[in-house]
Enzyme design. Sequence first.
Site, PDB file in Angstrom:
ATOM      1  CD  GLU A   6      -2.473   1.223   2.827  1.00 48.54           C
ATOM      2  OE1 GLU A   6      -3.343   2.043   2.766  1.00 48.54           O
ATOM      3  OE2 GLU A   6      -2.084   0.495   3.648  1.00 48.54           O
TER       4      GLU A   6
ATOM      5  CE  LYS B   3      -7.267   1.776   3.557  1.00 54.21           C
ATOM      6  NZ  LYS B   3      -6.156   1.994   4.244  1.00 54.21           N
TER       7      LYS B   3
ATOM      8  CB  CYS C 228      -4.444  -1.591   4.331  1.00 51.54           C
ATOM      9  SG  CYS C 228      -3.441  -1.555   6.124  1.00 51.54           S
TER      10      CYS C 228
END
Length: 258
Positions: free
Chosen positions: A44, A110, A144
């Site tokens: 990431e 995200k 994540c």
Amino acid sequence: MKETLNIALIQSPLHWENPKENLLMFEEKLDAISKDVDVIMLPEMFTSGFTMSPQNLDRREGDKAIKWMQSMAKKKNSAIVGSIVYWEEENYHNRLFFVYPNGETKTYNKKHTFTLAGEDKVYKAGAEKLVLDYKGFKICPLICYDLRFPVWARNIEDYDVLIYVANWPKPRIEAWDTLLKARAIENMAYCIGVNRIGQDGLGYDYPGHSAVYDVLGKQQTFSKGEEVLYATLNKEHIISTRQKLKFLEDRDDFSWKG
């Protein structure tokens, strides 16, 4: 169309808020990959580290990183995937790019911004899940903190591979290990997580633990050090296991509304 998919995970420290140095570093690491691989995974925010100060970066760095990914994907004849800080339409995004060898790109913003670090106040959250096709495998890439939300990852699309690129810190690494395995088991898909190592500019430590789990949750590869990890995903393993254990047929029926 392939029966196997060869994956390389680059587990590495990152230069804090320094895209130029990170791209030079990763270019060396990619050039050192001598094996025939289909997908190369980067962590990431691989050009900067998990920064909550994106204004410290030149807004043009995002496009430079994409061009670099396209160049390296062509050079290695492999797809490259990782997330970067990206400025678009007056907003910063933690955006994942999946770049094909021919330069085509797929993107995912995200969904679950990390409120504990204030990511929700800095980056615009995404609203759409991405499932893409690559060499006969359906791949769902996430980022994540998304790992903590099983409903978002739920396999309603019959994907084969679930990918997480991350900057997951040391204090909560047991959750990372546990949830990667759980996502594989509950979705009957390969689950892959690539994390960084080292310390970031804010003093947070990252222990790696990049790993690949098969459809039954068996760990195929794992590491705590600075290295490139390799794994081979087998389509027959997915098909035969799902035919024998028809758990996905009993999944709850729902759809996303954004």
